[in-house]
Design a protein around this motif. Structure first.
Motif, PDB file in Angstrom:
ATOM      1  N   ARG A  66      37.222  64.360  88.537  1.00 51.60           N
ATOM      2  CA  ARG A  66      36.481  65.476  87.930  1.00 51.60           C
ATOM      3  C   ARG A  66      36.752  65.581  86.430  1.00 51.60           C
ATOM      4  NH1 ARG A  66      34.311  68.979  91.841  1.00 51.60           N
ATOM      5  NH2 ARG A  66      33.784  67.636  93.606  1.00 51.60           N
ATOM      6  N   ALA A  67      37.998  65.274  86.019  1.00 49.68           N
ATOM      7  CA  ALA A  67      38.327  65.337  84.587  1.00 49.68           C
ATOM      8  C   ALA A  67      37.565  64.294  83.786  1.00 49.68           C
ATOM      9  CB  ALA A  67      39.834  65.161  84.391  1.00 49.68           C
ATOM     10  N   GLU A  68      37.140  63.214  84.445  1.00 52.59           N
ATOM     11  CA  GLU A  68      36.374  62.165  83.768  1.00 52.59           C
ATOM     12  C   GLU A  68      34.878  62.432  83.851  1.00 52.59           C
ATOM     13  OE1 GLU A  68      37.567  58.159  84.833  1.00 52.59           O
ATOM     14  OE2 GLU A  68      39.386  58.970  85.731  1.00 52.59           O
ATOM     15  N   MET A  69      34.498  63.600  84.358  1.00 49.30           N
ATOM     16  CA  MET A  69      33.094  64.001  84.484  1.00 49.30           C
ATOM     17  C   MET A  69      32.323  63.044  85.396  1.00 49.30           C
ATOM     18  SD  MET A  69      32.359  65.167  80.533  1.00 49.30           S
ATOM     19  CE  MET A  69      30.691  65.765  80.873  1.00 49.30           C
ATOM     20  N   ILE A  70      32.956  62.662  86.506  1.00 48.82           N
ATOM     21  CA  ILE A  70      32.311  61.815  87.505  1.00 48.82           C
ATOM     22  C   ILE A  70      32.350  62.540  88.844  1.00 48.82           C
ATOM     23  CG2 ILE A  70      32.412  59.638  88.787  1.00 48.82           C
ATOM     24  CD1 ILE A  70      33.679  58.351  86.357  1.00 48.82           C
ATOM     25  N   ARG A  80      26.817  61.076  88.228  1.00 50.71           N
ATOM     26  CA  ARG A  80      26.716  61.468  89.636  1.00 50.71           C
ATOM     27  C   ARG A  80      26.396  60.224  90.448  1.00 50.71           C
ATOM     28  NH1 ARG A  80      21.899  65.067  88.082  1.00 50.71           N
ATOM     29  NH2 ARG A  80      21.599  63.037  87.098  1.00 50.71           N
ATOM     30  N   PHE A  81      27.349  59.807  91.262  1.00 50.97           N
ATOM     31  CA  PHE A  81      27.194  58.587  92.045  1.00 50.97           C
ATOM     32  C   PHE A  81      27.230  58.913  93.533  1.00 50.97           C
ATOM     33  CE2 PHE A  81      29.443  56.725  88.202  1.00 50.97           C
ATOM     34  CZ  PHE A  81      28.267  56.267  87.628  1.00 50.97           C
ATOM     35  N   GLY A  82      26.378  58.239  94.282  1.00 54.37           N
ATOM     36  CA  GLY A  82      26.341  58.410  95.725  1.00 54.37           C
ATOM     37  C   GLY A  82      26.848  57.171  96.440  1.00 54.37           C
ATOM     38  N   PHE A  83      27.515  57.371  97.561  1.00 52.06           N
ATOM     39  CA  PHE A  83      27.936  56.275  98.427  1.00 52.06           C
ATOM     40  C   PHE A  83      27.134  56.370  99.720  1.00 52.06           C
ATOM     41  CE2 PHE A  83      31.399  55.998  95.491  1.00 52.06           C
ATOM     42  CZ  PHE A  83      31.879  54.693  95.596  1.00 52.06           C
ATOM     43  N   LYS A 138      37.541  58.282 103.195  1.00 49.43           N
ATOM     44  CA  LYS A 138      38.751  58.938 102.689  1.00 49.43           C
ATOM     45  C   LYS A 138      38.980  58.583 101.219  1.00 49.43           C
ATOM     46  CE  LYS A 138      43.804  58.766 103.347  1.00 49.43           C
ATOM     47  NZ  LYS A 138      44.122  57.807 102.273  1.00 49.43           N
ATOM     48  N   HIS A 139      38.813  57.309 100.859  1.00 55.19           N
ATOM     49  CA  HIS A 139      39.027  56.897  99.472  1.00 55.19           C
ATOM     50  C   HIS A 139      37.934  57.456  98.550  1.00 55.19           C
ATOM     51  CE1 HIS A 139      42.526  54.282  99.720  1.00 55.19           C
ATOM     52  NE2 HIS A 139      42.052  53.807 100.856  1.00 55.19           N
ATOM     53  N   ILE A 140      36.707  57.575  99.045  1.00 61.56           N
ATOM     54  CA  ILE A 140      35.641  58.179  98.241  1.00 61.56           C
ATOM     55  C   ILE A 140      35.975  59.632  97.936  1.00 61.56           C
ATOM     56  CG2 ILE A 140      33.206  58.850  98.203  1.00 61.56           C
ATOM     57  CD1 ILE A 140      32.674  56.436 100.068  1.00 61.56           C
ATOM     58  N   SER A 141      36.435  60.360  98.946  1.00 56.33           N
ATOM     59  CA  SER A 141      36.785  61.770  98.761  1.00 56.33           C
ATOM     60  C   SER A 141      37.955  61.929  97.804  1.00 56.33           C
ATOM     61  CB  SER A 141      37.116  62.406 100.114  1.00 56.33           C
ATOM     62  OG  SER A 141      36.008  62.345 100.985  1.00 56.33           O
ATOM     63  N   GLU A 142      38.950  61.052  97.923  1.00 60.26           N
ATOM     64  CA  GLU A 142      40.094  61.094  97.011  1.00 60.26           C
ATOM     65  C   GLU A 142      39.652  60.851  95.574  1.00 60.26           C
ATOM     66  OE1 GLU A 142      43.697  59.583  99.989  1.00 60.26           O
ATOM     67  OE2 GLU A 142      42.804  58.226  98.533  1.00 60.26           O
ATOM     68  N   PHE A 143      38.759  59.880  95.389  1.00 59.14           N
ATOM     69  CA  PHE A 143      38.286  59.589  94.031  1.00 59.14           C
ATOM     70  C   PHE A 143      37.510  60.771  93.468  1.00 59.14           C
ATOM     71  CE2 PHE A 143      35.613  58.051  90.697  1.00 59.14           C
ATOM     72  CZ  PHE A 143      36.361  57.077  90.053  1.00 59.14           C
ATOM     73  N   ASP A 144      36.698  61.411  94.313  1.00 64.21           N
ATOM     74  CA  ASP A 144      35.903  62.545  93.849  1.00 64.21           C
ATOM     75  C   ASP A 144      36.800  63.656  93.320  1.00 64.21           C
ATOM     76  OD1 ASP A 144      33.303  63.988  93.647  1.00 64.21           O
ATOM     77  OD2 ASP A 144      34.273  65.322  95.083  1.00 64.21           O
TER      78      ASP A 144
END
Length: 340
Positions: free
Chosen positions: A90-94, A62-65, A80-86
């Motif tokens: 999910r499949a990588e459990m991040i 669980r990482f915060g920006f 926008k890029h943070i949201s896209e990565f989130d």
């Protein structure tokens, strides 16, 4: 067959439980033992199975920006890029979460950081001005077991894995060289604008800019940096006063990541005068300014790469391992209208 944790324990002369504590960065292990395990990792070529390690945790990361509460187009691109990565990770459990702070009030920002708990976050990537209050809050955060990394603007100098972004001294020097080349045989004043000089990226860019301009181009005079703090009214007032006081301004260097307001104000104040203008970060407004010849060159860093690199860096810190330096290096890009 690649070495296993059993092989590592045997090579280091310790138990499997000790190896597990060292690999996961847990307390209760003497530094001499940690050094012995790390030496054995290098000696036998041990590579941890990160998928298995994540599954063994029985939960993901669980990482915060931490980003400013106020901002314009560049901040929107980062979010926008943070949201896209989130969504994609999910499949990588991040999981990633955005935390907003009041960048104009360092005490309030520090209080927000102090409320972030290790039970909620494994790591924090922060984009904020460098102030004593924020530095102290980050130090206490690491004491609580939360890994930290600065993005875009540096906050700390503990090791090579503490900052994700371009070399800002080199970026400022690049701006200086471009400014001088574009100005050619002209002479005069160069107006330098920043949102705040509490951001180390602006400090370092100004240092690099002056290293080029001062000794190499004496026909130009780079004026003291003016701060806008991101406010439209202040940006307009600062530029109005600067152009009134210095009629020989021939160049404008916008050091901050948000250039839209400054470009618009400079255009309105000088409709019939061509200023050589250099700015940072690719946004819809800076793209358009390049196309309509209001902006001459843009120094860019890939925000998507920054977000992905910050995640990889935080995960590596959590797993007590090094990142691949070549993968995390953020390159300086020079954009002009012809290569958009």
């Amino acid at each position: 067959m690649r070495p296993t944790t059993k092989d590592l324990a045997k090579a280091a002369g310790v138990s499997l439980a000790t190896v597990d504590r060292v690999l996961n960065g847990r307390s209760g292990v003497r530094q001499k033992t940690v050094d012995a395990v790390n030496e054995a990792i290098t000696r036998i070529g041990f590579e941890r199975n990160q998928v298995a390690a994540t599954l063994a945790r029985q939960r993901g990361y669980r990482f915060g920006f931490v980003v400013p509460r106020s901002g314009d187009e560049f901040l929107s691109v980062i979010i926008k890029h943070i949201s896209e990565f989130d969504q994609a990770s999910r499949a990588e459990m991040i999981q990633t979460k955005i935390v907003r702070i009041d960048e104009h009030d360092p005490h309030r920002a520090a209080r927000t950081l102090s409320r972030l708990s290790a039970s909620e976050y494994d790591g924090i990537a922060i984009m904020a001005p460098e102030t004593p209050q924020i530095r102290d809050a980050l130090y206490r955060m690491r004491e609580r077991g939360i890994q930290t990394v600065a993005i875009v603007s540096n906050q700390q100098e503990e090791d090579g894995q503490s900052f994700v972004g371009i070399d800002n001294v080199a970026a400022g020097a690049t701006a200086g060289r471009l400014m001088a080349r574009f100005l050619g045989t002209q002479s005069g004043d160069i107006l330098v604008l920043a949102e705040t000089m509490q951001s180390r990226d602006s400090l370092e860019r100004r240092l690099g800019f002056d290293r080029i301009m001062s000794p190499g181009y004496p026909q130009f005079h780079a004026l003291p940096t003016l701060e806008t703090h991101g406010y439209p009214e202040r940006t307009k007032l600062v530029l109005e006063n600067a152009f009134a006081a210095h009629p020989d301004i021939v160049g404008l260097y916008i050091m901050g990541s948000e250039a839209r307001l400054a470009i618009e104000c400079a255009r309105k104040l000088n409709p019939d005068k061509k200023l050589i203008t250099i700015a940072h970060e690719r946004t819809p407004s800076t793209e358009q300014a390049l196309r309509d010849n209001t902006l001459d060159a843009l120094i860019n860093q890939d925000p998507g790469h920054i977000v992905r690199s910050a995640i990889r860096t935080l995960r590596a810190k959590c797993e007590n391992r090094e990142t691949l330096a070549s993968q995390e290096r953020i390159r300086i890009e020079i954009l002009i209208s012809e290569n958009l």
